[in-house]
Motif scaffolding. Structure first.
Motif, PDB file in Angstrom:
ATOM      1  N   ARG A 112       2.042   8.341  -0.718  1.00 29.00           N
ATOM      2  CA  ARG A 112       1.141   9.497  -0.843  1.00 29.00           C
ATOM      3  C   ARG A 112       0.132   9.479   0.289  1.00 29.00           C
ATOM      4  O   ARG A 112      -0.529   8.472   0.508  1.00 29.00           O
ATOM      5  CB  ARG A 112       0.439   9.487  -2.201  1.00 29.00           C
ATOM      6  N   ILE A 113       0.017  10.606   0.964  1.00 26.32           N
ATOM      7  CA  ILE A 113      -0.881  10.728   2.114  1.00 26.32           C
ATOM      8  C   ILE A 113      -1.870  11.865   1.860  1.00 26.32           C
ATOM      9  O   ILE A 113      -1.480  12.932   1.379  1.00 26.32           O
ATOM     10  CB  ILE A 113      -0.087  11.017   3.399  1.00 26.32           C
ATOM     11  N   GLN A 114      -3.127  11.609   2.185  1.00 31.92           N
ATOM     12  CA  GLN A 114      -4.118  12.686   2.217  1.00 31.92           C
ATOM     13  C   GLN A 114      -4.533  12.901   3.666  1.00 31.92           C
ATOM     14  O   GLN A 114      -5.002  11.987   4.334  1.00 31.92           O
ATOM     15  CB  GLN A 114      -5.358  12.348   1.386  1.00 31.92           C
TER      16      GLN A 114
ATOM     17  N   ILE B 285       0.860  -1.183   0.000  1.00 38.93           N
ATOM     18  CA  ILE B 285       0.000   0.000   0.000  1.00 38.93           C
ATOM     19  C   ILE B 285       0.895   1.232   0.000  1.00 38.93           C
ATOM     20  O   ILE B 285       1.780   1.351   0.844  1.00 38.93           O
ATOM     21  CB  ILE B 285      -0.915   0.041   1.240  1.00 38.93           C
ATOM     22  N   ASN B 286       0.653   2.147  -0.935  1.00 43.41           N
ATOM     23  CA  ASN B 286       1.442   3.368  -0.982  1.00 43.41           C
ATOM     24  C   ASN B 286       0.602   4.636  -0.889  1.00 43.41           C
ATOM     25  O   ASN B 286       1.132   5.739  -0.873  1.00 43.41           O
ATOM     26  CB  ASN B 286       2.306   3.413  -2.249  1.00 43.41           C
ATOM     27  N   SER B 287      -0.717   4.490  -0.815  1.00 46.16           N
ATOM     28  CA  SER B 287      -1.601   5.647  -0.673  1.00 46.16           C
ATOM     29  C   SER B 287      -2.414   5.496   0.610  1.00 46.16           C
ATOM     30  O   SER B 287      -3.022   4.440   0.847  1.00 46.16           O
ATOM     31  CB  SER B 287      -2.531   5.758  -1.878  1.00 46.16           C
ATOM     32  N   PHE B 288      -2.440   6.557   1.405  1.00 45.92           N
ATOM     33  CA  PHE B 288      -3.091   6.504   2.707  1.00 45.92           C
ATOM     34  C   PHE B 288      -3.935   7.762   2.931  1.00 45.92           C
ATOM     35  O   PHE B 288      -3.510   8.865   2.588  1.00 45.92           O
ATOM     36  CB  PHE B 288      -2.046   6.414   3.829  1.00 45.92           C
TER      37      PHE B 288
ATOM     38  N   ILE C 253      11.864   7.585   3.994  1.00 42.71           N
ATOM     39  CA  ILE C 253      10.716   7.202   3.174  1.00 42.71           C
ATOM     40  C   ILE C 253      10.257   8.433   2.391  1.00 42.71           C
ATOM     41  O   ILE C 253       9.902   9.449   2.978  1.00 42.71           O
ATOM     42  CB  ILE C 253       9.565   6.662   4.045  1.00 42.71           C
ATOM     43  N   ASN C 254      10.302   8.354   1.074  1.00 43.35           N
ATOM     44  CA  ASN C 254       9.888   9.470   0.239  1.00 43.35           C
ATOM     45  C   ASN C 254       8.368   9.577   0.232  1.00 43.35           C
ATOM     46  O   ASN C 254       7.664   8.580   0.023  1.00 43.35           O
ATOM     47  CB  ASN C 254      10.406   9.295  -1.188  1.00 43.35           C
ATOM     48  N   TYR C 255       7.851  10.760   0.424  1.00 45.56           N
ATOM     49  CA  TYR C 255       6.414  10.953   0.524  1.00 45.56           C
ATOM     50  C   TYR C 255       6.023  12.315  -0.021  1.00 45.56           C
ATOM     51  O   TYR C 255       6.843  13.225  -0.147  1.00 45.56           O
ATOM     52  CB  TYR C 255       5.949  10.847   1.987  1.00 45.56           C
ATOM     53  N   GLU C 256       4.749  12.450  -0.358  1.00 47.08           N
ATOM     54  CA  GLU C 256       4.146  13.749  -0.615  1.00 47.08           C
ATOM     55  C   GLU C 256       2.707  13.691  -0.134  1.00 47.08           C
ATOM     56  O   GLU C 256       2.111  12.619  -0.010  1.00 47.08           O
ATOM     57  CB  GLU C 256       4.232  14.151  -2.086  1.00 47.08           C
TER      58      GLU C 256
ATOM     59  N   ILE D  80       4.353  23.975   4.740  1.00 45.99           N
ATOM     60  CA  ILE D  80       3.700  23.309   3.608  1.00 45.99           C
ATOM     61  C   ILE D  80       4.696  22.631   2.676  1.00 45.99           C
ATOM     62  O   ILE D  80       4.523  21.461   2.312  1.00 45.99           O
ATOM     63  CB  ILE D  80       2.827  24.308   2.826  1.00 45.99           C
ATOM     64  N   ASP D  81       5.736  23.337   2.254  1.00 45.51           N
ATOM     65  CA  ASP D  81       6.639  22.811   1.227  1.00 45.51           C
ATOM     66  C   ASP D  81       7.669  21.836   1.782  1.00 45.51           C
ATOM     67  O   ASP D  81       7.713  20.674   1.378  1.00 45.51           O
ATOM     68  CB  ASP D  81       7.354  23.967   0.520  1.00 45.51           C
ATOM     69  N   GLU D  82       8.506  22.311   2.676  1.00 48.62           N
ATOM     70  CA  GLU D  82       9.674  21.547   3.079  1.00 48.62           C
ATOM     71  C   GLU D  82       9.355  20.457   4.105  1.00 48.62           C
ATOM     72  O   GLU D  82       9.884  19.345   4.016  1.00 48.62           O
ATOM     73  CB  GLU D  82      10.755  22.486   3.638  1.00 48.62           C
ATOM     74  N   LYS D  83       8.503  20.763   5.069  1.00 41.61           N
ATOM     75  CA  LYS D  83       8.247  19.805   6.143  1.00 41.61           C
ATOM     76  C   LYS D  83       7.101  18.868   5.820  1.00 41.61           C
ATOM     77  O   LYS D  83       7.233  17.644   5.884  1.00 41.61           O
ATOM     78  CB  LYS D  83       7.964  20.542   7.453  1.00 41.61           C
ATOM     79  N   TRP D  84       5.950  19.438   5.456  1.00 42.71           N
ATOM     80  CA  TRP D  84       4.779  18.601   5.210  1.00 42.71           C
ATOM     81  C   TRP D  84       4.712  18.088   3.772  1.00 42.71           C
ATOM     82  O   TRP D  84       4.030  17.113   3.502  1.00 42.71           O
ATOM     83  CB  TRP D  84       3.511  19.383   5.535  1.00 42.71           C
ATOM     84  N   LYS D  85       5.371  18.787   2.848  1.00 41.51           N
ATOM     85  CA  LYS D  85       5.379  18.392   1.428  1.00 41.51           C
ATOM     86  C   LYS D  85       3.964  18.261   0.878  1.00 41.51           C
ATOM     87  O   LYS D  85       3.620  17.286   0.207  1.00 41.51           O
ATOM     88  CB  LYS D  85       6.165  17.100   1.231  1.00 41.51           C
ATOM     89  N   ILE D  86       3.136  19.256   1.173  1.00 39.07           N
ATOM     90  CA  ILE D  86       1.763  19.273   0.668  1.00 39.07           C
ATOM     91  C   ILE D  86       1.759  19.863  -0.739  1.00 39.07           C
ATOM     92  O   ILE D  86       2.133  21.010  -0.947  1.00 39.07           O
ATOM     93  CB  ILE D  86       0.848  20.086   1.598  1.00 39.07           C
ATOM     94  N   LYS D  87       1.342  19.061  -1.696  1.00 36.40           N
ATOM     95  CA  LYS D  87       1.307  19.485  -3.095  1.00 36.40           C
ATOM     96  C   LYS D  87      -0.026  20.127  -3.471  1.00 36.40           C
ATOM     97  O   LYS D  87      -0.069  20.987  -4.346  1.00 36.40           O
ATOM     98  CB  LYS D  87       1.575  18.292  -4.010  1.00 36.40           C
TER      99      LYS D  87
END
Length: 265
Positions: free
Chosen positions: A64-66, A13-16, A91-94, A112-119
């Protein structure tokens, strides 16, 4: 058997979708969570979740996390913890987030950008001014929540690489004013007809985004801006798209002729 045949790697599983809390700072009448006792994720549960992600992910693909709720920004402690632990574990994530946008203060915007990596952030705007404030019915008193959220969106667009999606929930309460809301938003953010991230794909068809530029559309033509809003390419092209699997290289189409540019123009 069907799942296994369609996806032999179905055990990974890669989407959460992560509920940081079911609590919310708004009290929308249409909310399906109305009347449910609020539950908030603890750090202990967050660590268990980190271990679950670590063990279930395919290490060759991006995680990928929502973030979801309730209002997920009511529990930024858990967002901080999980993103920090994923970074520690290499672990690479966005991330994406579904939010009402009220709590995107300066501190949270800075993450948003550097820590949480929210796209991408989906923010709900169900009306204008007093109508919005009535529908959302925030727990705060004597504050214009509508303008707080609008100003927060401007701040996000100005200071981060995050793409904003606006959602309008239509009900009997606002159905006759939806068009006015759309016109307001179009005028409020009117410099371009559309501002979009440039998608690209790796060999496994995992999506990723160009990190230096955004695609803009105006009057049916396309151009590029950087994340500070500076124009990189004017809106004079019929198409601009990525070269699959290649970073920093974009294809342009103008007068039926192809061109190749890097993402600095």
């Amino acid at each position: 058997r069907i799942i296994k045949k369609k996806n032999p790697d179905y055990t990974t599983i890669n989407s959460f979708v992560i509920f940081t809390t079911t609590a919310c700072n708004a009290r929308c009448a249409y909310c399906y969570e109305q009347g449910i006792k609020p539950e908030t994720m603890t750090i202990e549960t967050a660590e268990n979740l980190v271990q679950f992600i670590k063990n279930k992910r395919n290490p060759n693909n991006l995680v990928r996390i929502q973030w979801f709720g309730g209002e997920p920004l009511l529990n930024t402690q858990v967002i901080d913890y999980i993103t920090e632990r994923l970074t520690e574990l290499d672990i690479n994530y966005e991330n994406t987030i579904v939010t009402n946008g009220f709590l995107f203060n300066e501190k949270n915007v800075s993450k948003i950008d550097e820590k949480w990596k929210i796209k991408r952030a989906q923010i709900t705007i169900d009306g204008l001014n007093n109508e919005y404030n009535s529908i959302k019915n925030y727990v705060y008193s004597d504050i214009d929540a509508f303008m707080v959220v609008i100003n927060n969106i401007h701040n996000i667009l100005k200071k981060t690489k995050c793409h904003i999606t606006i959602r309008i929930n239509v009900s009997n309460e606002n159905i006759f004013h939806v068009y006015d809301t759309v016109l307001y938003l179009k005028d409020e953010f009117k410099e371009y007809d559309k501002v979009l991230p440039l998608e690209n794909y790796d060999e496994s068809n995992n999506v990723w985004y160009e990190v230096n530029v955004l695609l803009v559309e105006k009057d049916g033509k396309y151009g590029l801006i950087n994340f500070e809003g500076k124009e990189i390419l004017g809106t004079v092209y019929e198409k601009i798209y990525t070269l699959k699997g290649v970073t920093n290289s974009l294809i342009t189409v103008k007068d039926q002729k192809l061109g190749l540019v890097d993402d600095y123009g």
